[in-house]
Design an enzyme around this catalytic site. Structure first.
Site, PDB file in Angstrom:
ATOM      1  N   HIS A 189      72.192  -7.383 -20.577  1.00 36.49           N
ATOM      2  CA  HIS A 189      71.728  -8.746 -18.600  1.00 36.49           C
ATOM      3  C   HIS A 189      70.029  -7.775 -18.460  1.00 36.49           C
ATOM      4  CE1 HIS A 189      73.262  -6.450 -15.581  1.00 36.49           C
ATOM      5  NE2 HIS A 189      74.684  -5.969 -16.518  1.00 36.49           N
ATOM      6  N   ASP A 212      69.721  -9.875 -15.364  1.00 34.63           N
ATOM      7  CA  ASP A 212      69.892  -9.449 -13.491  1.00 34.63           C
ATOM      8  C   ASP A 212      70.287  -8.116 -13.284  1.00 34.63           C
ATOM      9  OD1 ASP A 212      72.200 -10.347 -14.930  1.00 34.63           O
ATOM     10  OD2 ASP A 212      73.124 -11.130 -12.803  1.00 34.63           O
ATOM     11  N   ASP A 222      72.431   0.133 -15.206  1.00 40.53           N
ATOM     12  CA  ASP A 222      73.477  -1.903 -14.489  1.00 40.53           C
ATOM     13  C   ASP A 222      72.563  -1.974 -15.281  1.00 40.53           C
ATOM     14  OD1 ASP A 222      74.785  -4.086 -15.025  1.00 40.53           O
ATOM     15  OD2 ASP A 222      75.603  -3.650 -13.174  1.00 40.53           O
ATOM     16  N   HIS A 276      75.912  -0.688  -8.912  1.00 40.92           N
ATOM     17  CA  HIS A 276      75.923  -1.668  -7.329  1.00 40.92           C
ATOM     18  C   HIS A 276      75.888  -0.526  -6.694  1.00 40.92           C
ATOM     19  CE1 HIS A 276      78.256  -4.638  -9.959  1.00 40.92           C
ATOM     20  NE2 HIS A 276      77.096  -4.234 -10.849  1.00 40.92           N
ATOM     21  N   GLU A 281      74.863 -12.107 -16.171  1.00 39.44           N
ATOM     22  CA  GLU A 281      75.960 -11.858 -15.711  1.00 39.44           C
ATOM     23  C   GLU A 281      76.800 -11.032 -14.298  1.00 39.44           C
ATOM     24  OE1 GLU A 281      78.787  -8.216 -15.846  1.00 39.44           O
ATOM     25  OE2 GLU A 281      77.096  -8.142 -15.064  1.00 39.44           O
ATOM     26  N   GLU A 282      75.560  -9.884 -13.443  1.00 42.62           N
ATOM     27  CA  GLU A 282      76.065 -10.670 -11.895  1.00 42.62           C
ATOM     28  C   GLU A 282      76.570 -11.162 -11.050  1.00 42.62           C
ATOM     29  OE1 GLU A 282      76.859  -7.229 -11.819  1.00 42.62           O
ATOM     30  OE2 GLU A 282      75.487  -6.695 -12.376  1.00 42.62           O
TER      31      GLU A 282
HETATM   32 ZN    ZN Z   1      76.013  -4.521 -15.889  1.00 45.16          ZN
END
Ligand code: ZN
Length: 403
Positions: free
Chosen positions: A102, A104, A135, A362, A169-170
């Site tokens: 992803h 984003d 991520d 995150h 995705e987030e």
């Molecule tokens: Zn991810």
């Protein structure tokens, strides 16, 4: 007088030394180019809730063209581009391989970082700080670098290789992976196996995920019974009935927790349950009941992660071949885009090759070391080469199962 043969030997030794030197210099500069491209991608701010997707699209397309991949930009929802890259295989009838990531990232609170989260600052020890370094911009570009290296090596894939870069995705992927996986475009790809994101591993073993925790079920237990008064004794009061249900739930909870405490299962493998809200007595008119279970009480689908699934066997062997080590396959503790493809009955593994790395997705100060990143490119090269060369039909096997 110098011996002619000795002179020749000296020259050839020198040549070898020079050659070796130029190879080292080449790979050194190749490595720095690779890291530079990673930093460039990280510097594009694609943080939710206002991801800047267009510069990311431009960057990916530029990379794809320099590698020689076919490119498509699909837009199921306005301004939410799905980038699809393709390396056509020789055996068109064989199902393809899809490498998903992803574009984003989650937001970053700048003041809590040691380096600006979109500067992609590299420390002297090689740690690259950026939102998305784990991520999962690392994975997206590692796929591309692996394909670049395979092209340079003259590799010819049997199976077609697709790479997708999806938005959102987030924020649950509804306008991204879900639309893409539900589209006719996706049907036409005839995907046999998908690789998607995993997690960093603080030790030397990589982690592979073959399923993920199901979406939570909100269960409302409504107990009814004779209305009562504290001064009377009687059977079947609403509270008495409710406690019976709570007791069953708590017994089930204890049994599941015991498995974790005894080391027979990890937390992701059991069903956790917690009573979170209790309301009793005469209902007030303003009390609004939480929506009852909407999710299908179906069994979660997981990808078979043992030797009955050739995709697993190939994945494991490829990782080991390049010196990687593996933990036993796990259930992902949260949701990823892989759930959309598993729901369609397609095998999918969550894997981000990051060993010896703290889990910082995150989190503030998310980073990935350049050496780990480069190692990961080699790991993907091995996996993709192995997957794309696999001739046997896997279609008649069950690559998914119930948990
Ligand atoms: Zn991810």
């Amino acid at each position: 007088m110098a011996d002619k043969n000795n002179f020749k030997t000296l020259i050839s030794t020198l040549t070898i030394v020079l050659l070796a030197f130029s190879y080292a210099a080449k790979s050194e500069s190749q490595h720095s180019q690779l890291i530079h491209r990673f930093q460039q991608y990280l510097q594009i701010n694609t943080a939710q809730p206002t991801p800047n997707y267009m510069p990311a699209v431009d960057f990916i397309l530029l990379q794809a063209k320099s590698i020689g991949l076919d490119v498509q930009v699909l837009e199921y929802v306005k301004s939410k581009p799905v980038i699809l890259l393709t390396w056509q295989g020789k055996a068109k009838s064989l199902p393809s391989i899809l490498l998903n990531s992803h574009t984003d990232v989650v937001p970053a609170e700048k003041e809590k970082w040691v380096h600006e989260p979109f500067s992609a600052h590299k420390d002297s020890n090689g740690d690259i700080y950026a939102r998305g370094s784990q991520d999962m911009k690392c994975v997206g570009l590692q796929y591309l670098e692996a394909l670049r290296n395979l092209k340079d090596k003259g590799f010819v894939p049997l199976r077609t290789i697709h790479v997708s870069f999806v938005p959102d995705e987030e924020i649950l992927g509804r306008d991204g992976a879900q639309m893409f996986v539900g589209s006719k475009d996706f049907d036409s790809l005839n995907v046999g196996v998908v690789l998607d994101e995993g997690l960093a591993s603080p030790d030397e073993n990589y982690r592979v995920f073959y399923g993920e925790r199901s979406a939570p079920w909100w269960l409302v237990v409504k107990a009814v019974g004779a209305p009562g008064h504290g001064s009377k004794l009687y059977d079947n009061s609403a509270m008495e009935n409710l406690l019976k249900s709570v007791e069953i739930i708590m017994r089930f909870r204890a049994a599941q927790f015991d498995l974790v405490k005894a080391g027979l299962a990890c937390e992701e493998e059991v069903i956790s349950v917690n009573p979170v809200f209790l309301k009793a007595g005469t209902p007030t008119p303003t009390f609004k009941e939480k929506e009852p279970i909407k999710n299908k009480l179906g069994v979660p689908l997981v990808t078979v992660a043992n030797h009955s699934n050739p995709w697993w066997t190939l994945l494991e062997a490829a990782i080991l071949k390049v010196g990687g080590k593996l933990h036993k396959p796990e259930i992902f503790p949260a949701a990823t885009d892989a759930r959309f493809v598993r729901r369609r009955g397609i095998a999918a593994f969550g894997f981000s090759p990051m060993a010896n790395t703290p889990i910082l997705l995150h989190d503030h100060n998310e980073f990935l070391n350049e050496a780990e990143y480069l190692k990961g490119v080699g790991v993907y090269e091995a996996i993709i080469e192995s997957y794309a060369s696999y001739m046997e039909a896997v279609e008649d096997r069950d690559t998914l199962s119930e948990l």
